[in-house]
Structures are given as C-alpha cells and as structure tokens.
Enzyme design. Structure first.
Site, mmCIF file in Angstrom:
data_model
loop_
_atom_site.group_PDB
_atom_site.id
_atom_site.type_symbol
_atom_site.label_atom_id
_atom_site.label_comp_id
_atom_site.label_asym_id
_atom_site.label_seq_id
_atom_site.Cartn_x
_atom_site.Cartn_y
_atom_site.Cartn_z
ATOM 1 N N PRO A 163 0.812 -1.219 0.000
ATOM 2 C CA PRO A 163 0.000 0.000 0.000
ATOM 3 C C PRO A 163 0.847 1.270 0.000
ATOM 4 O O PRO A 163 0.336 2.356 -0.274
ATOM 5 C CB PRO A 163 -0.835 -0.105 1.284
ATOM 6 C CG PRO A 163 -0.292 -1.241 2.065
ATOM 7 C CD PRO A 163 0.576 -2.063 1.176
ATOM 8 N N ARG A 220 -4.239 -7.995 -20.679
ATOM 9 C CA ARG A 220 -5.177 -7.708 -21.765
ATOM 10 C C ARG A 220 -4.587 -6.783 -22.819
ATOM 11 O O ARG A 220 -5.132 -6.643 -23.907
ATOM 12 C CB ARG A 220 -6.495 -7.128 -21.214
ATOM 13 C CG ARG A 220 -6.351 -5.797 -20.565
ATOM 14 C CD ARG A 220 -7.617 -5.379 -19.848
ATOM 15 N NE ARG A 220 -8.701 -4.981 -20.737
ATOM 16 C CZ ARG A 220 -8.728 -3.823 -21.384
ATOM 17 N NH1 ARG A 220 -7.758 -2.944 -21.244
ATOM 18 N NH2 ARG A 220 -9.748 -3.528 -22.178
HETATM 19 N N1 ADE Z 1 -1.011 -4.957 -0.045
HETATM 20 C C1 ADE Z 1 -1.913 -4.575 0.869
HETATM 21 N N2 ADE Z 1 -2.664 -3.553 0.429
HETATM 22 C C2 ADE Z 1 -2.224 -3.278 -0.846
HETATM 23 C C3 ADE Z 1 -2.596 -2.327 -1.817
HETATM 24 N N3 ADE Z 1 -3.566 -1.427 -1.627
HETATM 25 N N4 ADE Z 1 -1.941 -2.341 -3.002
HETATM 26 C C4 ADE Z 1 -0.937 -3.220 -3.215
HETATM 27 N N5 ADE Z 1 -0.538 -4.132 -2.315
HETATM 28 C C5 ADE Z 1 -1.182 -4.174 -1.137
#
Ligand code: ADE
Length: 246
Positions: free
Chosen positions: A88, A152
């Site tokens: 994240p 894709r």
């Molecule tokens: N791992 C946990 N949350 C995530 C997110 N929002 N994007 C990518 N990997 C993640």
C-alpha cells in the site's frame, strides 16, 4: 510474456488465471503465469517467513532472507524481468504503468501479507506498486489486478487488437457512453446520433461525451490529458453548460 509470482498462497491464483480472457491467453501461449511458494526458500524445520518487529509493536513482519533467496533464483530463471513489490506504500498503479509494463518479456511480482515487509526487502525490488488507498489482507489481489490490466494489453489477447485503444484512461480520458439494442429500454432511448449512420457526427459526439464524462467524474484527469483545439472548444462549451445548470 512470462509472469512469475512469489507468494505464500499460490492457490489463490488458480481460478482467476484459468478462466476468461487471461485463461484463454495462457492456453494460447500468449502469457504464462507461474506461481512460486515463498516457503520453499525459507529455512529451518518450521520454514518461517515472518517474525516479530524490532522495537516492538503488533503484528508480524515478512523476513528478508526467504524473499532475497527466491529473487536470486527468479532473477536467473527469468532474467531481465523487473521485480515488482505489492504494497500500500507503493506508487499508485495506473493505465500508463500497465502499458509500459506490457512491453517487457517478463515480470516478477512479490506479494506479502498486509503487516508489511522488512524494510530491506525494498532494496531488492525495482518498483513498488499500490492498487489504491486501502489496505488488503495481502498483495495477491493487487497482483491479480495488475496482471489482468497488463495481460489484456498483450498483442492478440483481446479479440481485436484495437479494442484496448478506446478504453477509459488509454488517452487520459474516461470512455464515452456505449449503447446496444434495444433502441428504447424502459423509456431511455439510444441517442439519435448513434443511429444516424453519420460517422463524423458519431465521432464528434463520442469525443464530446468523453470530455463531458471526464469533466463530471474525474476533472483532475483533464489537466494531464492530450487535448487539441477542438477538444478545448468542446470543453469550454461543456463548462458553460454546467455553469448554467447550477
Ligand atoms: N497490499 C496490501 N494492500 C495493498 C494495496 N492497496 N496495493 C498493493 N498491495 C497491497
């Protein structure tokens, strides 16, 4: 394209990549997705891949050594493939990233659990990606989303090679509204212009609706979009119309 995925849950990927467009692309040899079980690179009787954080605190942290050893191997077997860490904290994944990454012969995705990685894992990867400002239980769904968006775009994967060209975001704008039969659905008619057979008028209407939709839903996209003088004229008209409605 060869896609390697390093994960503690390889089974999660079985169904999403065995059906529909990506499944067919694999059957046709356009794409090969291979999962790798991170625990295979862990040591000791318990094959531990996470540990408690230095400094204290809740949760567990993914250890760097199993990931390091796995990537040492994968960088040999899939040499030249960039290594992408799902987190994240990464840069937000966008259509332009999908287009750029689709140009590689291979990609290596690293998925971890949500509590996070030992900071030194970051030194082992080429890029970090987030799919949005929310926290998932792990990187696996994020890798699935990215692989779908990238897959894709590979030549031959969609029925017609031009069908990705008109997508939302492919030119920095949202897609125009689409209609199919029936002509009238519950009192909502198909716009006359689409049944006119006038291709120039249809193209103009579609561009105008693309601009209108982007202006209404994602106005920030307009700042970076590639707009010509005619687009700007249409946008001015759309802005005035919106102003008058207020
Ligand atoms: N791992 C946990 N949350 C995530 C997110 N929002 N994007 C990518 N990997 C993640």
């Amino acid at each position: 394209m060869k896609i390697d995925i390093l994960t503690l849950f390889p089974g999660l990927f079985d169904s999403p990549f065995s059906e529909s467009i990506i499944g067919k692309a694999q059957q046709r040899g356009l794409l090969k997705v291979q999962t790798h079980f991170l625990r295979d690179w862990a040591e000791g009787k318990h094959k531990i891949t996470d540990d408690t954080p230095y400094g204290g605190g809740d949760g567990m942290v993914m250890k760097p050594e199993p990931i390091g050893r796995a990537l040492d191997d994968l960088r040999v077997s899939s040499s030249g493939s960039p290594v992408l860490l799902m987190t994240p904290q990464g840069k937000q994944f966008r259509q332009e990233d999908a287009e750029r990454l689709a140009g590689h012969d291979g990609l290596i995705f690293v998925c971890g659990r949500y509590e996070g990685f030992d900071e030194r894992v970051r030194y082992l990867v080429d890029e970090e990606f987030s799919i949005g400002d929310y926290v998932l239980t792990g990187g696996e769904p994020a890798a699935m989303v990215m692989i779908d968006a990238i897959g894709r775009l590979l030549p031959g994967v969609l029925g017609c090679d031009t069908s990705a060209a008109g997508d939302s975001f492919s030119d920095g704008l949202l897609e125009y509204p689409q209609y199919t039969r029936p002509e009238d659905f519950r009192g909502w008619p198909v716009p006359d212009v689409l049944r006119s057979g006038n291709h120039a008028a249809i193209a103009r209407w579609r561009r105008q609706e693309q601009l209108r939709r982007t202006y209404q839903r994602r106005p920030e996209l307009l700042e970076a979009a590639d707009l010509d003088a005619e687009d700007r004229r249409m946008l001015e008209f759309i802005r005035q119309e919106a102003g008058e409605e207020e």
